[in-house]
Design a protein around this motif. Structure first.
Motif, short mmCIF file in Angstrom:
data_model
loop_
_atom_site.label_atom_id
_atom_site.label_comp_id
_atom_site.label_asym_id
_atom_site.label_seq_id
_atom_site.Cartn_x
_atom_site.Cartn_y
_atom_site.Cartn_z
N ALA A 357 0.83 -1.21 0.00
CA ALA A 357 0.00 0.00 0.00
C ALA A 357 0.86 1.25 0.00
O ALA A 357 0.48 2.28 -0.56
N GLY A 358 2.02 1.17 0.64
CA GLY A 358 2.91 2.32 0.67
C GLY A 358 3.73 2.46 -0.60
O GLY A 358 4.29 3.53 -0.86
N TYR A 359 3.79 1.42 -1.40
CA TYR A 359 4.56 1.42 -2.64
C TYR A 359 3.72 1.82 -3.85
O TYR A 359 4.16 2.59 -4.71
N GLY A 360 2.48 1.33 -3.88
CA GLY A 360 1.65 1.49 -5.07
C GLY A 360 1.43 2.93 -5.48
O GLY A 360 1.34 3.24 -6.68
N LYS A 361 1.37 3.83 -4.54
CA LYS A 361 1.06 5.23 -4.85
C LYS A 361 2.17 5.94 -5.62
O LYS A 361 1.95 7.02 -6.17
N TRP A 362 3.39 5.32 -5.66
CA TRP A 362 4.53 5.97 -6.31
C TRP A 362 4.85 5.40 -7.69
O TRP A 362 5.71 5.92 -8.40
N ARG A 363 4.17 4.33 -8.07
CA ARG A 363 4.54 3.64 -9.30
C ARG A 363 4.41 4.53 -10.55
O ARG A 363 5.30 4.57 -11.39
N GLN A 364 3.28 5.21 -10.65
CA GLN A 364 3.05 5.99 -11.85
C GLN A 364 4.10 7.09 -12.01
O GLN A 364 4.62 7.31 -13.11
N GLU A 365 4.44 7.77 -10.91
CA GLU A 365 5.42 8.84 -10.98
C GLU A 365 6.79 8.31 -11.37
O GLU A 365 7.52 8.95 -12.15
N LEU A 366 7.16 7.14 -10.87
CA LEU A 366 8.44 6.53 -11.23
C LEU A 366 8.46 6.15 -12.70
O LEU A 366 9.46 6.37 -13.40
N LEU A 367 7.39 5.57 -13.18
CA LEU A 367 7.33 5.15 -14.58
C LEU A 367 7.36 6.37 -15.51
O LEU A 367 8.01 6.34 -16.56
N GLU A 368 6.68 7.42 -15.14
CA GLU A 368 6.68 8.64 -15.95
C GLU A 368 8.08 9.23 -16.07
O GLU A 368 8.40 9.92 -17.05
N ALA A 369 8.92 8.97 -15.05
CA ALA A 369 10.30 9.47 -15.08
C ALA A 369 11.23 8.59 -15.91
O ALA A 369 12.41 8.91 -16.06
N GLY A 370 10.71 7.48 -16.42
CA GLY A 370 11.52 6.59 -17.25
C GLY A 370 12.19 5.48 -16.47
O GLY A 370 13.09 4.80 -17.00
N ILE A 371 11.80 5.28 -15.24
CA ILE A 371 12.39 4.23 -14.40
C ILE A 371 11.70 2.90 -14.69
O ILE A 371 10.47 2.84 -14.78
N LYS A 372 12.47 1.85 -14.85
CA LYS A 372 11.91 0.52 -15.15
C LYS A 372 11.52 -0.17 -13.84
O LYS A 372 12.34 -0.30 -12.94
N LEU A 373 10.28 -0.61 -13.78
CA LEU A 373 9.77 -1.30 -12.60
C LEU A 373 9.40 -2.74 -12.96
O LEU A 373 8.71 -2.99 -13.94
N TYR A 374 9.88 -3.67 -12.12
CA TYR A 374 9.55 -5.09 -12.27
C TYR A 374 8.99 -5.60 -10.95
O TYR A 374 9.49 -5.26 -9.88
N GLU A 375 7.97 -6.45 -11.03
CA GLU A 375 7.38 -7.06 -9.84
C GLU A 375 7.42 -8.58 -9.99
O GLU A 375 6.93 -9.12 -10.99
N LEU A 376 8.02 -9.23 -9.01
CA LEU A 376 8.20 -10.68 -9.08
C LEU A 376 6.87 -11.40 -9.14
O LEU A 376 5.95 -11.13 -8.37
N ARG A 377 6.77 -12.34 -10.08
CA ARG A 377 5.57 -13.17 -10.19
C ARG A 377 5.65 -14.28 -9.15
O ARG A 377 6.71 -14.86 -8.92
N PRO A 378 4.51 -14.67 -8.57
CA PRO A 378 4.52 -15.72 -7.56
C PRO A 378 4.59 -17.12 -8.13
O PRO A 378 5.08 -18.04 -7.49
N THR A 379 4.07 -17.33 -9.35
CA THR A 379 4.02 -18.68 -9.93
C THR A 379 4.36 -18.61 -11.41
O THR A 379 4.13 -17.61 -12.08
N ASP A 380 4.90 -19.72 -11.90
CA ASP A 380 5.18 -19.83 -13.34
C ASP A 380 5.63 -21.25 -13.61
O ASP A 380 6.72 -21.65 -13.24
#
Length: 506
Positions: A357-380
């Motif tokens: 919850a404390g992370y989600g609010k910053w994702r859009q601003e980081l992506l708009e700045a050109g920062i690459k974001l990856y989130e680990l998948r739980p299963t594959d």
């Protein structure tokens, strides 16, 4: 009545606590480990030899073998120590070491010791074992009450991890002592990372351990807990933990420890070590009382190193809450054309949805700045057949990310206990190594190129500026417009918690 109540909730006086310190080098250098390490270190003046412990079984086997090879001292500092498969096996080896005369000092944060008082107290009664607790709770079974009576102190926890034998070899990183951190369970497991070191940085770790061991936040367990049974302590120390010798996981890990040549390789100078200038970053133990100066804390030093990035920044953290100031640092770097890639847990993979919850609010601003974001998948399912490359930490199916690492400009690598969140920066005490090794720093970058892109969702923004998760699955590219593999209830909980002003505590 109120006065009596408050008195009953106070910690006992510390006047009777005796200080103790690491054994002098005149003693430890005469040990098998100390002699071998001294000979190897002499060939690399000013540098420390480091070895990445990526594989979970080898991370456990190395600890077991170091304890078995100890001759004088074992100093252990941990946030979590469980008496499960791996914890029981390791505890039994500690008892055996103490039985042959090795001095064992075990320092644990008290937040995660609920239900363990009797066992820890019995360990403490061994002539060669001493157990101390960091920021202990007076109310032993109802620890939540400590957050009401003494919130500022109770909310500050010791999160750093060190494992030092004969003042010659140390291990630090993200792993606690429990099955989930070594892959020794069919249930929830963590993908984690440690680093073993010999050389000058070990002296720094020993000084750090002594500073914590003798700090005003630490109490011997016998000042905090009194056994209800007057006959407690008459049973053998080896009987304090449940026997775990007859189950599949314990057998596999005992076999791994027996078959490993880790200790032999280390002593014979056959263990692959990277020699590099290595600096310990750590928090002053007075942070546990809210009294440490900014200059004596880990985060300002790590922030400075990150701010100096010129080309690339790779960041791995299970719990990412960058806050407004952290986002500005990252955006400033991105504006200088620094290539920034971040790996953290997806909502489906994290063990702490409230942190998301404390992370989600910053994702859009980081992506708009050109920062690459990856989130680990739980299963594959496709990952079951893939073999982990040497040197990488496991990103196995069904795991949650717990490793903490930063690579800067392909020149420096940080590995430690520090999560990139306000709790690690402001409340918890943390520790890690800054290793000036292009070889190891580049390995983390290659991990992103070769594994992360296969095993994590890539976040991006669509034409409307909305979040999109992209998954590469064999020949397919899948796209999601909401947190994949999560329920409406879990997403709703995160949304609601994100509205509350709680980031400082996360």
């Amino acid at each position: 009545m109120a006065t009596l109540f408050l008195t009953a909730c106070q910690l006992p006086p510390r006047a009777s606590i005796e200080e103790s310190y690491a054994l002098p080098t005149s003693i430890t250098k005469a040990t098998t480990l100390g002699s071998a390490v001294a000979e190897q270190t002499a060939q690399h003046p000013g540098q420390s030899g480091v070895h990445i412990l990526a594989d979970s079984q080898q991370a456990f086997a190395s600890r077991i073998q170091l304890v078995q090879g100890a001759e004088q001292s074992i100093d252990l500092q941990y946030y979590i120590w469980r008496f499960d498969n791996t914890g029981s096996l390791l505890t039994n080896e500690l008892v055996k070491a103490a039985d042959r005369g090795v001095r064992v000092r075990l320092l644990l944060d008290d937040f995660e010791t609920t239900g363990m008082d009797a066992q820890l107290s019995r360990l403490h009664q061994h002539a060669n074992i001493e157990v101390r607790l960091f920021n202990p709770f007076v109310m032993r079974s109802q620890k939540w009450f400590g957050f009401i009576t003494d919130l500022d102190r109770a909310n500050r926890r010791m999160h750093g991890k060190t494992f030092t034998v004969d003042s010659s070899v140390t291990i630090t990183g993200g792993r606690n002592i429990a099955d989930a951190y070594f892959g020794a369970t069919d249930e929830f497991i963590f993908s984690d990372l440690d680093v073993l070191a010999i050389g000058p940085v070990v002296d720094d770790v020993q000084q750090e351990f002594d500073a914590y061991w003798n700090s005003k936040s630490v109490y011997p367990i016998d000042l905090i807990y009194t056994p209800d049974d007057p006959l407690a302590g008459s049973e053998p120390v080896s009987a304090i933990v449940r026997s775990r010798s007859n189950n599949e996981h314990a057998g596999k890990y005992k076999a791994a420890a027996t078959e490993s040549r880790f200790l032999e390789k280390l002593v014979k100078n056959e263990l692959q070590l990277t020699w590099a200038s290595t600096r310990m970053l750590s928090d002053d133990p007075r942070k546990g009382l809210g009294k440490a100066r900014d200059s004596a804390q880990l985060y300002p030093q790590l922030e400075q190193a990150i701010s100096e990035a010129q080309q690339s920044l790779y960041l791995v953290t299970p719990y990412l809450i960058p806050t407004a100031s952290g986002v500005e640092i990252l955006k400033t770097l991105a504006a200088r054309d620094v290539d920034i890639s971040i790996l953290t847990n997806s909502l489906a993979a994290t063990d702490l949805a409230i942190v998301y919850a404390g992370y989600g609010k910053w994702r859009q601003e980081l992506l708009e700045a050109g920062i690459k974001l990856y989130e680990l998948r739980p299963t594959d399912a496709q990952l079951d057949e893939e073999q982990e490359p040497a040197g990488s930490f496991s990103l196995s199916p069904g795991s949650s990310l717990h490793a903490k690492a930063v690579a800067i400009d392909g020149q420096k690598l940080f590995i430690g206990s520090f999560n990139f969140d306000p709790r690690s920066a402001n409340l918890n005490t943390e520790l890690g190594f800054m290793i000036e090794s292009p070889e190891l720093a580049r390995d983390l970058g290659q991990l992103f190129d070769s594994r992360v892109r296969k095993r994590a969702y890539r976040l991006t923004l669509d034409e409307q500026g909305d979040l999109v998760w992209i998954e590469h699955q064999q020949e397919q590219v899948l796209t999601y417009n909401k947190d994949p593999e999560t329920s409406w209830c879990r997403r709703s909980y995160v949304w609601f918690m994100s509205l509350l002003p709680i980031d400082y505590f996360l």
